[in-house]
Write a protein that holds these residues in place. Structure first.
Motif, PDB file in Angstrom:
ATOM      1  N   SER A  53       0.844  -1.198   0.000  1.00 30.95           N
ATOM      2  CA  SER A  53       0.000   0.000   0.000  1.00 30.95           C
ATOM      3  C   SER A  53       0.874   1.240   0.000  1.00 30.95           C
ATOM      4  N   ILE A  54       0.359   2.295  -0.602  1.00 34.08           N
ATOM      5  CA  ILE A  54       1.025   3.602  -0.592  1.00 34.08           C
ATOM      6  C   ILE A  54       0.005   4.642  -0.131  1.00 34.08           C
ATOM      7  N   ASP A  55       0.256   5.249   1.015  1.00 34.51           N
ATOM      8  CA  ASP A  55      -0.623   6.292   1.544  1.00 34.51           C
ATOM      9  C   ASP A  55      -0.078   7.643   1.095  1.00 34.51           C
ATOM     10  N   THR A  56      -0.740   8.252   0.129  1.00 28.81           N
ATOM     11  CA  THR A  56      -0.288   9.529  -0.435  1.00 28.81           C
ATOM     12  C   THR A  56      -1.171  10.702  -0.029  1.00 28.81           C
ATOM     13  N   LYS A  72      -0.299   2.914  -9.478  1.00 27.18           N
ATOM     14  CA  LYS A  72      -1.747   2.786  -9.574  1.00 27.18           C
ATOM     15  C   LYS A  72      -2.385   3.860 -10.463  1.00 27.18           C
ATOM     16  N   ASN A  73      -1.740   5.008 -10.610  1.00 28.75           N
ATOM     17  CA  ASN A  73      -2.367   6.096 -11.373  1.00 28.75           C
ATOM     18  C   ASN A  73      -1.433   6.730 -12.403  1.00 28.75           C
ATOM     19  N   ARG A  74      -0.336   6.075 -12.705  1.00 30.54           N
ATOM     20  CA  ARG A  74       0.602   6.633 -13.683  1.00 30.54           C
ATOM     21  C   ARG A  74      -0.037   6.703 -15.061  1.00 30.54           C
ATOM     22  N   PRO A  75       0.494   7.546 -15.951  1.00 32.68           N
ATOM     23  CA  PRO A  75       0.000   7.561 -17.333  1.00 32.68           C
ATOM     24  C   PRO A  75       0.206   6.206 -17.999  1.00 32.68           C
ATOM     25  N   TRP A  76      -0.638   5.879 -18.937  1.00 27.48           N
ATOM     26  CA  TRP A  76      -0.544   4.606 -19.648  1.00 27.48           C
ATOM     27  C   TRP A  76       0.659   4.617 -20.571  1.00 27.48           C
ATOM     28  N   PHE A 105      14.995  -3.439  -6.554  1.00 25.06           N
ATOM     29  CA  PHE A 105      16.267  -3.019  -5.959  1.00 25.06           C
ATOM     30  C   PHE A 105      16.022  -1.899  -4.944  1.00 25.06           C
ATOM     31  N   SER A 106      16.946  -1.781  -4.007  1.00 24.04           N
ATOM     32  CA  SER A 106      16.851  -0.739  -2.987  1.00 24.04           C
ATOM     33  C   SER A 106      16.982   0.634  -3.636  1.00 24.04           C
ATOM     34  N   GLY A 107      16.114   1.553  -3.251  1.00 22.60           N
ATOM     35  CA  GLY A 107      16.141   2.886  -3.838  1.00 22.60           C
ATOM     36  C   GLY A 107      15.340   3.004  -5.114  1.00 22.60           C
ATOM     37  N   GLN A 108      14.654   1.959  -5.517  1.00 14.38           N
ATOM     38  CA  GLN A 108      13.840   1.999  -6.741  1.00 14.38           C
ATOM     39  C   GLN A 108      12.746   3.064  -6.617  1.00 14.38           C
ATOM     40  N   PRO A 109      12.530   3.877  -7.652  1.00 13.58           N
ATOM     41  CA  PRO A 109      11.428   4.847  -7.616  1.00 13.58           C
ATOM     42  C   PRO A 109      10.077   4.137  -7.533  1.00 13.58           C
ATOM     43  N   ILE A 110       9.278   4.502  -6.536  1.00 16.22           N
ATOM     44  CA  ILE A 110       7.949   3.901  -6.397  1.00 16.22           C
ATOM     45  C   ILE A 110       6.849   4.959  -6.408  1.00 16.22           C
ATOM     46  N   ALA A 111       7.225   6.228  -6.348  1.00 18.41           N
ATOM     47  CA  ALA A 111       6.240   7.312  -6.443  1.00 18.41           C
ATOM     48  C   ALA A 111       6.960   8.581  -6.883  1.00 18.41           C
ATOM     49  N   VAL A 130       4.616   3.954   2.986  1.00 20.72           N
ATOM     50  CA  VAL A 130       4.581   2.754   2.149  1.00 20.72           C
ATOM     51  C   VAL A 130       4.667   1.503   3.014  1.00 20.72           C
ATOM     52  N   SER A 131       3.852   0.512   2.693  1.00 21.89           N
ATOM     53  CA  SER A 131       3.923  -0.798   3.339  1.00 21.89           C
ATOM     54  C   SER A 131       4.399  -1.813   2.307  1.00 21.89           C
ATOM     55  N   TYR A 132       5.257  -2.746   2.744  1.00 16.18           N
ATOM     56  CA  TYR A 132       5.874  -3.701   1.828  1.00 16.18           C
ATOM     57  C   TYR A 132       5.632  -5.142   2.271  1.00 16.18           C
ATOM     58  N   ASP A 133       5.704  -6.034   1.313  1.00 12.10           N
ATOM     59  CA  ASP A 133       5.826  -7.459   1.553  1.00 12.10           C
ATOM     60  C   ASP A 133       7.255  -7.810   1.167  1.00 12.10           C
ATOM     61  N   ARG A 134       8.124  -7.960   2.139  1.00  7.41           N
ATOM     62  CA  ARG A 134       9.544  -8.168   1.880  1.00  7.41           C
ATOM     63  C   ARG A 134       9.829  -9.579   1.383  1.00  7.41           C
ATOM     64  N   GLU A 135      10.828  -9.678   0.497  1.00 11.68           N
ATOM     65  CA  GLU A 135      11.313 -10.960   0.017  1.00 11.68           C
ATOM     66  C   GLU A 135      12.823 -11.029   0.206  1.00 11.68           C
TER      67      GLU A 135
END
Length: 199
Positions: A53-56, A72-76, A105-111, A130-135
């Motif tokens: 989840s991303i709380d914006t 979730k809302n980026r341009p197509w 990868f660590s530091g990946q752009p997510i928003a 941001v909430s993650y499911d870590r692997e």
């Protein structure tokens, strides 16, 4: 090799040299552009996994923030991997920012926070939760080197890959002085979009 010998050790004038040494050179983020918007990236704090989840909400309500983009809302854009690759690229899918909820990868752009000032974009980005499911991740290059991609010597339309030469590890370890500095990636760039020239 002859060309290199003719240049090495000689003074080569640079057009931008005088303004740079006087501190008058303009860099990418220093040009004045009307109605310029600024963006700040929210980076992943894990090395591998999924974004749950991303709380914006707080970022969207921050003064000066114009938009908040996530997967979730980026341009197509086109989903086909081959449209984002070149012929010299290795096999596999190229990285596409904000494409889905996967963290590679660590530091990946997510928003991406877009605002009317850099400060507003930066402060808005700090409000994203941001909430993650870590692997389980693998970040030890020495352990993973056996899985590295080895390009073929001959590929259609491309020059063959060169053979390895020298011993970098030996050269570094045997030198009396070594300097370690962090690599700082490109941070800012200005893009001017002229909608009247769209086709």
């Amino acid at each position: 090799m002859e060309r290199g010998s003719a240049i090495t050790g000689k003074s080569i004038p640079r057009i931008d040299g005088p303004v740079k040494v006087r501190g008058q050179a303009k860099y990418a983020a220093e040009y004045e552009v009307a109605d310029l918007l600024h963006a700040a990236i929210v980076s992943a704090s894990i090395a591998k996994g999924r974004v749950i989840s991303i709380d914006t909400a707080a970022a969207k309500n921050f003064p000066g923030v114009v938009a908040v983009l996530t997967h979730k809302n980026r341009p197509w854009f086109w989903p086909f991997s081959f449209l984002y690759k070149d012929l010299a690229g290795p096999p596999g899918k190229p990285f596409r920012p904000l494409y889905d909820d996967r963290v590679h990868f660590s530091g990946q752009p997510i928003a991406l926070i877009v605002a009317d000032s850099y400060e507003a974009a930066r402060d808005g980005a700090a409000l994203v939760r941001v909430s993650y499911d870590r692997e389980q991740h693998a970040t030890d290059l020495a352990v993973e080197v056996s899985k590295a991609y080895k390009p073929p010597r001959h590929r259609l339309g491309l020059a063959p890959t060169p053979h390895p030469t020298g011993d970098a590890d030996r050269a570094f370890s045997g030198h009396p002085s070594r300097l370690r500095l962090p690599i700082r990636p490109l941070r800012k760039i200005i893009i001017r979009w002229n909608c009247s020239q769209q086709r």
